[in-house]
Design an enzyme around this catalytic site. Structure first.
Site, short mmCIF file in Angstrom:
data_model
loop_
_atom_site.label_atom_id
_atom_site.label_comp_id
_atom_site.label_asym_id
_atom_site.label_seq_id
_atom_site.Cartn_x
_atom_site.Cartn_y
_atom_site.Cartn_z
CB SER A 1 13.82 -7.61 14.29
OG SER A 1 14.62 -8.55 13.62
CG HIS B 1 10.15 -10.87 10.29
ND1 HIS B 1 11.25 -11.68 10.20
CD2 HIS B 1 10.64 -9.61 10.40
CE1 HIS B 1 12.36 -10.95 10.26
NE2 HIS B 1 12.01 -9.69 10.38
CD GLU C 1 14.55 -14.98 10.90
OE1 GLU C 1 15.45 -15.75 10.54
OE2 GLU C 1 14.64 -13.75 10.81
CD GLU D 1 13.01 -13.02 7.14
OE1 GLU D 1 13.26 -14.21 7.45
OE2 GLU D 1 13.73 -12.06 7.46
CG ASP E 1 16.79 -14.87 14.39
OD1 ASP E 1 17.00 -14.62 15.61
OD2 ASP E 1 16.88 -14.01 13.49
CD GLU F 1 20.00 -15.09 13.34
OE1 GLU F 1 19.95 -16.03 12.51
OE2 GLU F 1 19.66 -13.93 13.07
CG ASP G 1 21.02 -10.63 13.46
OD1 ASP G 1 21.70 -9.71 12.98
OD2 ASP G 1 19.81 -10.80 13.17
CE LYS H 1 20.20 -9.80 9.54
NZ LYS H 1 19.49 -9.40 10.79
CG HIS I 1 17.05 -12.76 3.95
ND1 HIS I 1 15.74 -13.04 3.65
CD2 HIS I 1 17.24 -13.24 5.23
CE1 HIS I 1 15.18 -13.64 4.67
NE2 HIS I 1 16.05 -13.79 5.63
CE LYS J 1 18.74 -14.76 9.28
NZ LYS J 1 17.98 -14.66 10.54
P1 PGA Z 1 15.41 -8.16 9.98
O1 PGA Z 1 15.41 -9.62 10.62
O2 PGA Z 1 15.94 -8.23 8.60
O3 PGA Z 1 13.96 -7.76 10.07
O4 PGA Z 1 16.27 -7.30 10.87
C1 PGA Z 1 16.33 -10.61 10.26
C2 PGA Z 1 16.99 -11.24 11.44
O5 PGA Z 1 16.72 -10.90 12.62
O6 PGA Z 1 17.83 -12.11 11.25
ZN ZN Z 2 18.35 -12.39 13.47
#
Ligand code: PGA
Ligand code: ZN
Length: 418
Positions: free
Chosen positions: A40, A154, A163, A204, A242, A283, A310, A335, A363, A386
């Site tokens: 995502s 996910h 999440e 995840e 999230d 988030e 994010d 990230k 991650h 996370k």
């Molecule tokens: P992604 O999702 O690693 O699939 O982009 C993680 C997030 O949205 O925090």
């Molecule tokens: Zn995110």
């Protein structure tokens, strides 16, 4: 001096191809990095180069990115001596020549940058978490944020929010926080079985039961914390979510559990959730482009809840600074592969510190066992990480690396609430 640079196509945790990079220093020591991949993604993320050859991995192969490391990048990095990581990262960006690393591939470049960071740390005879830590920063062990219920991109359940994490904010130290996470995860599995819900897993490592209501999801988490015998709240275990709102945003509405919501309805829903449950962090509560929604969310809940960007920030220092000026969010997700080099990631973290933004190291949903982000989290002193559920090798490699660091650095503090 780097004498050799190499790369290979390996598999990530979703069984999709990704890049592994190695660099070799003048003493013949090899340093390896594995590159993660998101599902995502924000629209302005640094761009991965994928082969597009439909005869291999459905077009997702990375042999082009691998070859870019073995040709142009190898030639550049072995052609001269390098004084520091910033110099290497700047040269990589220049060689690529695009604003988003789309020519050589962010997946090639970030792997080289991570492996080079390890080589520089070794050269300085310090562990990676010391090498990555700025002079003005006190390293600390982060609160692990365990994503124990998966939805969105996910998982294949009907849960719009991506999440649901448990955060042991009140643990006395990192290893206790990790144990609490594993105990709640086990309790949640039992809860789900008792309720006749599936305990199958999402990307995840969190469970992906067939539920669609975020209130029900939070209720399951609180039930699991209690049945694990732990206390709910900031002196015990909190919830972080999230929603990854890009994933259920369409035109100017959001679709949650079969209902169409405006941005202000959605913010009302978050306010209800925050009232009913110990949610300490939200988030990507609104989608990219929904500037009014972001401002409303920050105004309504930003005083009591961490509001994390994010997909809207993509670990970009300038974007985070502009958001701080505009009153959007009060924290950034970080990230490394979203921006594409370790130095630019450090710059984003520096902006967070300067602007009073919190930061959470993260991650990706597609991971390798590489635990680079564990060292980065400690180095940054941001107090939050996370890395998915406390289960599955590619997730626990980070959590276990933190145990190792905690054991060798007993003076480091824990957490982000001082
Ligand atoms: P992604 O999702 O690693 O699939 O982009 C993680 C997030 O949205 O925090
Ligand atoms: Zn995110």
């Amino acid at each position: 001096r780097l004498t050799h640079v190499d790369a290979a196509e390996i598999l990530d945790s979703r069984g999709a191809p990704t890049v592994s990079v190695s660099v070799t220093d003048g003493s013949g020591r090899r340093f390896v990095a594995g590159v993660p991949a998101g599902a995502s993604t924000g629209s302005r993320e640094a761009v991965e180069v994928r082969d597009g050859d439909l005869d291999r991995f459905g077009g997702r192969g990375v042999t082009t990115a691998v070859r870019n490391v073995q040709t142009e990048i190898r030639d550049l990095l072995t052609s001269r001596e390098w004084s520091d990581l910033q110099q290497v990262d700047r040269a990589l960006c220049r060689l690529d020549g695009t604003p988003n690393k789309s020519r050589l591939g962010a997946n090639a470049i970030v792997g080289v940058s991570m492996a080079a960071a390890r080589a520089f740390a070794r050269d300085a005879s310090v562990p990676l978490y010391r090498f990555l830590s700025p002079d003005d920063t006190q390293p600390c062990l982060p609160v692990p944020h365990f994503n124990v219920l998966n939805g969105g991109a996910h998982a294949d359940n009907g849960l719009a929010f991506q999440e649901f994490m448990i955060a042991p904010l009140g643990a006395t130290d990192y290893s206790e926080g990790l144990r609490w996470g594993a105990e709640v995860y086990a309790a949640l599995r039992s809860e789900l079985r008792r309720a006749g819900l599936s305990s199958g897993l999402g990307d995840e490592g969190g469970f992906a039961p067939a539920i669609d209501d975020p209130l029900e999801a939070c209720g399951l988490l609180v039930g699991a914390v209690e049945s694990a015998g732990l206390s709910v709240g900031r002196d015990g275990v909190c919830i972080a979510i999230d929603p990854a709102a890009n994933g259920f945003h369409d035109g100017d509405t959001y679709e949650v559990a079969g209902q169409r919501l405006s941005s202000s309805d959605l913010v009302d829903l978050y306010a209800d959730l925050v009232d009913a449950f110990p949610i300490w962090s939200i988030e990507d509560g609104c989608a990219e482009g929904d500037d009014d929604g972001w401002k409303l969310l920050t105004e309504r809940l930003g005083n009591s809840v961490q509001i994390v960007g994010d997909d809207i920030f993509v670990t970009d220092a300038e974007t985070i600074a502009a958001a701080a000026d505009a009153g959007v969010a009060n924290a950034a997700l970080i990230k490394v592969n979203q921006i594409g080099t370790v130095s630019e990631t450090s710059a984003a973290l520096a902006v967070c510190r300067d602007r009073g933004f919190a930061a959470m190291i993260s991650h990706r949903s597609g991971e390798t066992p590489d635990a680079f982000i564990a060292d980065l989290a400690v180095a940054s002193g941001c107090g939050q990480l996370k890395s998915g559920a406390p289960a599955r090798g590619e997730r626990v490699s980070k959590y276990n690396r933190l145990l190792e660091i905690a054991a060798s650095e007993p003076s480091f503090g824990y957490g982000c609430l001082s």
